[in-house]
Design a protein around this motif. Structure first.
Motif, PDB file in Angstrom:
ATOM      1  N   PHE A  51       0.690  40.036 -37.104  1.00  0.00           N
ATOM      2  CA  PHE A  51      -0.831  40.331 -37.550  1.00  0.00           C
ATOM      3  C   PHE A  51      -1.068  39.959 -39.145  1.00  0.00           C
ATOM      4  N   THR A  52       0.044  40.431 -39.598  1.00  0.00           N
ATOM      5  CA  THR A  52       0.164  40.009 -40.962  1.00  0.00           C
ATOM      6  C   THR A  52       0.235  38.522 -41.370  1.00  0.00           C
ATOM      7  N   ALA A  53       0.913  37.834 -40.539  1.00  0.00           N
ATOM      8  CA  ALA A  53       0.958  36.543 -40.755  1.00  0.00           C
ATOM      9  C   ALA A  53      -0.213  35.838 -40.628  1.00  0.00           C
ATOM     10  N   ILE A  74      -6.913  39.779 -33.592  1.00  0.00           N
ATOM     11  CA  ILE A  74      -6.168  40.959 -33.957  1.00  0.00           C
ATOM     12  C   ILE A  74      -6.627  42.518 -33.614  1.00  0.00           C
ATOM     13  N   GLU A  75      -7.939  42.579 -33.610  1.00  0.00           N
ATOM     14  CA  GLU A  75      -8.467  43.919 -33.091  1.00  0.00           C
ATOM     15  C   GLU A  75      -7.975  44.053 -31.581  1.00  0.00           C
ATOM     16  N   ILE A  76      -8.315  43.025 -30.858  1.00  0.00           N
ATOM     17  CA  ILE A  76      -7.932  43.264 -29.310  1.00  0.00           C
ATOM     18  C   ILE A  76      -6.371  43.499 -29.044  1.00  0.00           C
ATOM     19  N   THR A  77      -5.736  42.553 -29.749  1.00  0.00           N
ATOM     20  CA  THR A  77      -4.268  42.975 -29.437  1.00  0.00           C
ATOM     21  C   THR A  77      -3.572  43.866 -30.386  1.00  0.00           C
ATOM     22  N   SER A  78      -3.794  44.210 -31.308  1.00  0.00           N
ATOM     23  CA  SER A  78      -3.361  45.065 -32.314  1.00  0.00           C
ATOM     24  C   SER A  78      -3.286  46.643 -31.596  1.00  0.00           C
ATOM     25  N   LYS A 101       0.562  28.169 -36.037  1.00  0.00           N
ATOM     26  CA  LYS A 101       1.998  28.613 -35.773  1.00  0.00           C
ATOM     27  C   LYS A 101       1.696  30.687 -35.091  1.00  0.00           C
ATOM     28  N   ALA A 102       0.920  30.935 -36.032  1.00  0.00           N
ATOM     29  CA  ALA A 102       0.892  32.317 -36.036  1.00  0.00           C
ATOM     30  C   ALA A 102       0.152  32.821 -34.668  1.00  0.00           C
ATOM     31  N   LEU A 103      -0.993  31.859 -34.375  1.00  0.00           N
ATOM     32  CA  LEU A 103      -1.672  31.991 -32.856  1.00  0.00           C
ATOM     33  C   LEU A 103      -0.656  31.609 -31.942  1.00  0.00           C
ATOM     34  N   ARG A 131      -5.132  33.143 -42.207  1.00  0.00           N
ATOM     35  CA  ARG A 131      -6.681  33.026 -42.192  1.00  0.00           C
ATOM     36  C   ARG A 131      -7.236  33.136 -43.568  1.00  0.00           C
ATOM     37  N   SER A 132      -6.706  33.974 -44.406  1.00  0.00           N
ATOM     38  CA  SER A 132      -7.140  33.933 -45.792  1.00  0.00           C
ATOM     39  C   SER A 132      -6.679  32.952 -46.605  1.00  0.00           C
ATOM     40  N   ALA A 133      -5.652  32.207 -46.311  1.00  0.00           N
ATOM     41  CA  ALA A 133      -5.337  30.845 -47.212  1.00  0.00           C
ATOM     42  C   ALA A 133      -6.145  29.943 -46.704  1.00  0.00           C
TER      43      ALA A 133
END
Length: 188
Positions: free
Chosen positions: A70-72, A56-60, A98-100, A77-79
């Protein structure tokens, strides 16, 4: 004569007892092997979940308008980290996968991002972890298969039913993973 009948009865009871203990021990071994196999998958899934903040840090920075992806990814990850059962972890892991895939697919639209050293290293690391997950899924499915056979063969099924051992599902490939869209080239 009574002594012979008692001896035969004792022999039968002891034989059934020995058989029951043997079957019980085998079922415990099979179930523990399934649990160990899933724990081995869980270690790799946790590593994958731990990579998400870096991704997330690199791509955001490069894809700031892709916030919903990024939210998904963060929600998935939290789930996973909060999942308590094996099935919940599997479901959350599928959400992460799926998100990756979405992040990697969208990243292809950002040539400067995908040519960056940090992103390339992270992509290699994600790919390596996905390979490890695939191998451990295979090991898990082998363990589950042996367990399912162990609880259904006769006469062991009698003991397994008495102990309420249930069939376990194999880790299956999702329909999305099975679908093949063909090779696509990015024309930049």
């Amino acid at each position: 004569m009574v002594l012979i009948v008692i001896a035969v009865a004792v022999f039968i009871v002891v034989g059934i007892g020995i058989w029951a203990v043997s079957v019980y021990n085998q079922l415990v071994l099979l179930r523990n092997n399934v649990d160990k196999s899933f724990a081995n998958i869980d270690v790799i899934l946790k590593q994958r979940a731990d990579q998400i903040p870096s991704l997330i840090e690199i791509t955001s920075k490069a894809m700031s308008h892709e916030r919903e992806i990024f939210t998904a990814l963060s929600d998935a990850r939290s789930a996973y980290l909060n999942a308590g059962s094996m099935q919940n972890k599997i479901d959350a892991s599928n959400q992460i996968e799926k998100a990756l895939k979405s992040v990697i697919a969208i990243a292809e639209n950002y040539p400067t991002l995908i040519s960056g050293e940090s992103f390339i290293e992270l992509q290699k690391s994600v790919s390596d972890i996905e390979d490890k997950i695939a191998h451990r899924r295979e090991s898990f499915n082998d363990s589950v298969n042996l367990y399912n056979i162990g609880i259904t063969v006769f006469p062991d099924v009698l003991c397994a039913r008495f102990l309420n051992y249930q069939r376990m599902p194999l880790l299956a490939i999702s329909a999305q993973e099975v679908a093949y869209d063909g090779v696509k080239f990015n024309h930049s």
